[in-house]
Design a protein around this motif. Structure first.
Motif, PDB file in Angstrom:
ATOM      1  N   TYR A  73       0.930  -1.107  -0.172  1.00 20.59           N
ATOM      2  CA  TYR A  73       0.013   0.080  -0.088  1.00 20.59           C
ATOM      3  C   TYR A  73       0.857   1.240  -0.161  1.00 20.59           C
ATOM      4  N   PRO A  74       1.763   1.500  -0.896  1.00 20.16           N
ATOM      5  CA  PRO A  74       2.637   2.649  -1.291  1.00 20.16           C
ATOM      6  C   PRO A  74       1.650   3.871  -1.402  1.00 20.16           C
ATOM      7  N   ALA A  75       2.073   4.960  -0.857  1.00 21.93           N
ATOM      8  CA  ALA A  75       1.335   6.261  -0.992  1.00 21.93           C
ATOM      9  C   ALA A  75       1.455   6.721  -2.255  1.00 21.93           C
ATOM     10  N   PHE A  76       2.526   6.488  -2.895  1.00 19.34           N
ATOM     11  CA  PHE A  76       2.663   6.976  -4.235  1.00 19.34           C
ATOM     12  C   PHE A  76       2.622   5.711  -5.608  1.00 19.34           C
ATOM     13  N   PRO A  77       2.324   5.801  -6.509  1.00 25.32           N
ATOM     14  CA  PRO A  77       2.306   4.717  -7.418  1.00 25.32           C
ATOM     15  C   PRO A  77       3.475   4.268  -7.759  1.00 25.32           C
ATOM     16  N   GLY A  80       7.030   0.901 -11.360  1.00 24.31           N
ATOM     17  CA  GLY A  80       6.960   0.354 -12.683  1.00 24.31           C
ATOM     18  C   GLY A  80       5.651   0.662 -13.114  1.00 24.31           C
ATOM     19  N   THR A  81       4.903   1.466 -12.552  1.00 23.41           N
ATOM     20  CA  THR A  81       3.444   1.904 -13.016  1.00 23.41           C
ATOM     21  C   THR A  81       3.414   2.531 -14.546  1.00 23.41           C
ATOM     22  N   GLY A  82       2.641   2.179 -15.342  1.00 23.99           N
ATOM     23  CA  GLY A  82       2.715   2.734 -16.565  1.00 23.99           C
ATOM     24  C   GLY A  82       3.612   2.536 -17.687  1.00 23.99           C
ATOM     25  N   LEU A  83       4.651   1.891 -17.329  1.00 21.57           N
ATOM     26  CA  LEU A  83       5.776   1.527 -18.483  1.00 21.57           C
ATOM     27  C   LEU A  83       5.182   1.130 -19.692  1.00 21.57           C
ATOM     28  N   LYS A  84       5.846   1.204 -20.676  1.00 21.06           N
ATOM     29  CA  LYS A  84       5.398   0.889 -22.069  1.00 21.06           C
ATOM     30  C   LYS A  84       6.577   0.985 -22.886  1.00 21.06           C
ATOM     31  N   GLY A  85       6.428   0.126 -23.966  1.00 19.39           N
ATOM     32  CA  GLY A  85       7.334   0.202 -25.065  1.00 19.39           C
ATOM     33  C   GLY A  85       8.807  -0.018 -24.525  1.00 19.39           C
ATOM     34  N   CYS A 164      21.771   0.053  -1.787  1.00 18.00           N
ATOM     35  CA  CYS A 164      20.693  -0.311  -2.658  1.00 18.00           C
ATOM     36  C   CYS A 164      19.561   0.572  -2.716  1.00 18.00           C
ATOM     37  N   PRO A 165      19.218   1.330  -3.515  1.00 17.92           N
ATOM     38  CA  PRO A 165      18.008   2.314  -3.713  1.00 17.92           C
ATOM     39  C   PRO A 165      16.883   1.360  -3.794  1.00 17.92           C
ATOM     40  N   GLN A 166      15.896   1.663  -2.839  1.00 16.45           N
ATOM     41  CA  GLN A 166      14.583   0.490  -3.022  1.00 16.45           C
ATOM     42  C   GLN A 166      13.258   1.068  -3.123  1.00 16.45           C
ATOM     43  N   GLY A 167      12.471   1.180  -4.218  1.00 10.14           N
ATOM     44  CA  GLY A 167      11.216   1.607  -4.182  1.00 10.14           C
ATOM     45  C   GLY A 167      10.347   0.386  -3.288  1.00 10.14           C
TER      46      GLY A 167
END
Ligand code: FMN
Length: 223
Positions: A73-77, A80-85, A164-167
Motif C-alpha cells: 500500500y505505497p503512498a505513491f504509484p 513500474g507503473t504505466g511503463l510501455k514500449g 541499494c535504492p529500493q522503491g
C-alpha cells in the motif's frame, strides 16, 4: 575520489557484510548531502535510518504484514507503473539479467518471489534508510528527493559504503511510520539499504551489472 569515478563505481549492491557503518560516517554523509539543491530551496527531504535491534524489529513487523496477506500500500504509484514500449522492455531485461545473475530461471515464480522478499530483509544490510517528503507536495518535488538520494549514494561510494535504492521499501509504510519518527504528514517515497558490500556474493557479481544506453539514444545538442 573524483565525482566521475564515484558515478561510475556506484552500482546497486544486494548483499552486505554484518559490519555496521560507523555513525560518524553516516552523519558526515548527511552533513554533506544537505547541500543538495532543491526547488526554491524547500529541502523537502526527510531521511529516517534504522540500525541494530530496531532494524530487526522493523523487518519483523513488515514481514508480519506480508505474511498476514496485506497487499502493498505505497503512498505513491510504484516506479513500474504505466511503463510501455522501450521502458517496459528495459524493465524486463533488467529483471531477467538480475535473475540470471543469481541462477534463477525466469519462469521460476517461487524463486523470483523469494528473491523479491529480500527487499524487506534490506538485502542483509546493517542499515536501512527511509526517504519521505510531505504527501501534499507535487511530484515535481520528487526531483529534489532524487538529487538528495543520488548525492547520498555517491558520498557513500567515496567512503567505501555500498547501497541499494529500493522503491520496494515504500510499499509497507505502516510499520515504518509506527516505529520511526517520520513526520505524520510525510509519505515514504523509497528506501536505501546500505553497508559494506559482500563482494563474494553471487548477487553482487559483475553478471548483475546493468548496462546503459549510449548518449545519442537519450540526448540531443542543437545549436
Ligand atoms: C528509485 C529506485 C528504486 C529502486 N527500487 C529497487 C527495488 O525496490 N529493489 C531492488 O532490488 N532494486 C531497486 N532499484 C535498483 C535498480 O534496479 C538499479 O538502480 C538499476 O537496475 C540500475 O542498476 P545499478 O544501480 O546497479 O546501476 C531501484 C533504483 C532506483 C533508482
Amino acid at each position: 575520489m573524483k565525482v566521475s569515478e564515484a558515478v561510475q563505481t556506484r552500482r546497486t549492491i544486494r548483499a552486505f557484510k554484518d559490519e555496521p557503518v560507523p555513525e560518524e560516517v553516516i552523519r558526515e554523509v548527511l552533513e554533506l548531502a544537505r547541500h543538495a539543491p532543491s526547488n526554491s530551496n524547500t529541502q523537502p527531504w526527510r531521511i529516517d535510518i534504522v540500525s541494530g535491534a530496531a532494524r530487526q524489529r522493523l523487518q519483523d513487523a513488515i514481514f508480519a504484514e506480508i505474511q498476514a496477506g496485506v497487499k502493498p500500500y505505497p503512498a505513491f504509484p510504484p516506479g513500474g507503473t504505466g511503463l510501455k514500449g522501450r521502458y517496459k522492455e528495459r524493465q524486463r531485461e533488467c529483471a531477467f539479467q538480475y535473475f540470471a545473475a543469481v541462477g534463477i530461471d525466469k519462469e521460476d515464480k517461487k524463486a523470483r518471489m523469494g528473491l523479491s522478499m529480500k527487499n524487506w530483509e534490506f538485502f542483509g544490510a546493517p542499515h536501512a534508510a527511509f526517504l519521505s517528503y510531505p504527501a501534499t507536495m507535487h511530484r515535481a518535488n520528487a526531483i529534489d528527493m532524487g538529487i538528495f538520494l543520488q548525492t547520498i549514494m555517491l558520498l557513500f561510494v567515496e567512503r567505501g559504503v555500498a547501497s541499494c535504492p529500493q522503491g520496494a521499501l515504500a510499499t509497507y509504510p505502516g510499520p515504518v511510520k509506527a516505529m520511526l519518527p517520520v513526520p505524520e504528514e510525510n509519505a515514504i517515497l523509497c528506501g536505501l539499504s546500505f553497508g559494506y558490500a559482500d563482494t563474494e556474493a553471487q548477487i553482487n557479481s559483475t553478471a548483475a551489472k546493468m548496462e546503459r544506453e549510449p548518449v545519442d539514444v537519450f540526448a540531443s545538442i542543437t545549436s
